[in-house]
Design a protein around this motif. Structure first.
Motif, mmCIF file in Angstrom:
data_model
loop_
_atom_site.group_PDB
_atom_site.id
_atom_site.type_symbol
_atom_site.label_atom_id
_atom_site.label_comp_id
_atom_site.label_asym_id
_atom_site.label_seq_id
_atom_site.Cartn_x
_atom_site.Cartn_y
_atom_site.Cartn_z
ATOM 1 N N LEU A 54 0.829 -1.199 0.000
ATOM 2 C CA LEU A 54 0.000 0.000 0.000
ATOM 3 C C LEU A 54 0.867 1.254 0.000
ATOM 4 C CD1 LEU A 54 -2.802 1.164 -0.018
ATOM 5 C CD2 LEU A 54 -2.816 1.099 2.487
ATOM 6 N N ALA A 127 -8.370 -1.812 -0.263
ATOM 7 C CA ALA A 127 -7.925 -0.823 0.716
ATOM 8 C C ALA A 127 -8.754 0.444 0.589
ATOM 9 C CB ALA A 127 -6.440 -0.507 0.506
ATOM 10 N N MET A 189 -8.085 -2.592 5.332
ATOM 11 C CA MET A 189 -7.662 -3.481 4.251
ATOM 12 C C MET A 189 -8.306 -4.849 4.418
ATOM 13 S SD MET A 189 -3.613 -2.406 4.216
ATOM 14 C CE MET A 189 -3.274 -3.126 2.616
#
Length: 250
Positions: A54, A127, A189
């Motif tokens: 991420l 996410a 997430m």
């Protein structure tokens, strides 16, 4: 070898993105952003490195603006490096080479063919900055793969300049979206693991110096095929048989 499957699954995700419905305000912007700035491939499996993946996405310049980080929500996708042959109760590989002519080959060359049938594990991480958005993305994906037409997707392979279409199957739509616990604040997430069952052809052709049909160049992208029997002449044998019958006649 499995790159065509990856390309096919990328198109599958594009179709999923097109089916999304905005159920939260962040999703409205997400659907206007376009698939190229909304879904990204990541290396290997991500469950043990979700934060790093991420973070890499956040460093990505989605709007050609160096001072603006990549937006959330986002979907990150990874294909596992491991490989498992598909169970024999589902399908069988062609392990022993057989001779085959590709349907689309205008030269009608004879090649050797084996097929690999394997399970490919793919992980998707949804996410978002809020729980409703992350959950909506995951839920809509699981709803998407539950539709009968979406239990499979197509991909294309090429050998000797001839393309062939194949179909991969998603093993099961009954998959949980599991929360990934991270130290990142204001980020939710959810991870979904799916198994893709895909068949990949392995064609072979005569090597340089080996007998071939002369319809291509061995060792190139336009190879020659294996020699085939075009015609069998039985005239001599038939004549000998007739002479033997005549000689033994009373």
């Amino acid at each position: 070898m499995f790159e065509p499957v990856k390309v096919g699954f990328g198109q599958y995700l594009t179709d999923f993105y097109a089916s999304l419905v905005a159920t939260t305000q962040p999703m409205t912007e997400y659907l206007e952003r376009g698939v190229a700035k909304s879904i990204a491939w990541a290396p290997s499996r991500m469950v043990d490195a979700a934060e790093e993946m991420l973070a890499a996405w956040q460093r990505n310049d989605t709007d050609s603006a160096p001072t603006q980080p990549a937006k959330l929500p986002a979907i990150l996708v990874a294909m596992d490096q491991s490989y498992t042959p598909t169970g024999r109760e589902f399908a069988r590989q062609i392990a022993n080479s057989m001779k085959a002519i590709m349907p689309g080959d205008t030269k009608q060359r004879l090649f050797g063919l084996r097929t690999i049938f394997g399970d490919i594990r793919v992980q998707l991480v949804f996410a978002a900055a809020d729980e409703p958005t992350a959950r909506s993305l995951a839920a809509q994906f699981l709803n998407f793969i539950d539709a009968v037409p979406n239990r499979r997707f197509g991909y294309s392979t090429t050998f000797a300049g001839v393309g062939e279409d194949w179909v991969a199957t998603i093993e099961s739509p009954d998959i949980p979206a599991v929360a990934i616990r991270t130290g990142m604040k204001n980020v939710v997430m959810l991870a979904v693991d799916i198994t893709i069952k895909a068949q990949v052809p392995l064609y072979d052709a005569p090597k340089a110096g080996e007998p071939n049909d002369g319809k291509g160049v061995p060792g190139t992208s336009d190879p020659a095929g294996y020699p085939v029997v075009i015609e069998v002449d039985f005239d001599d044998k038939a004549l000998d048989l007739q002479q033997a019958v005549t000689a033994n006649s009373p």
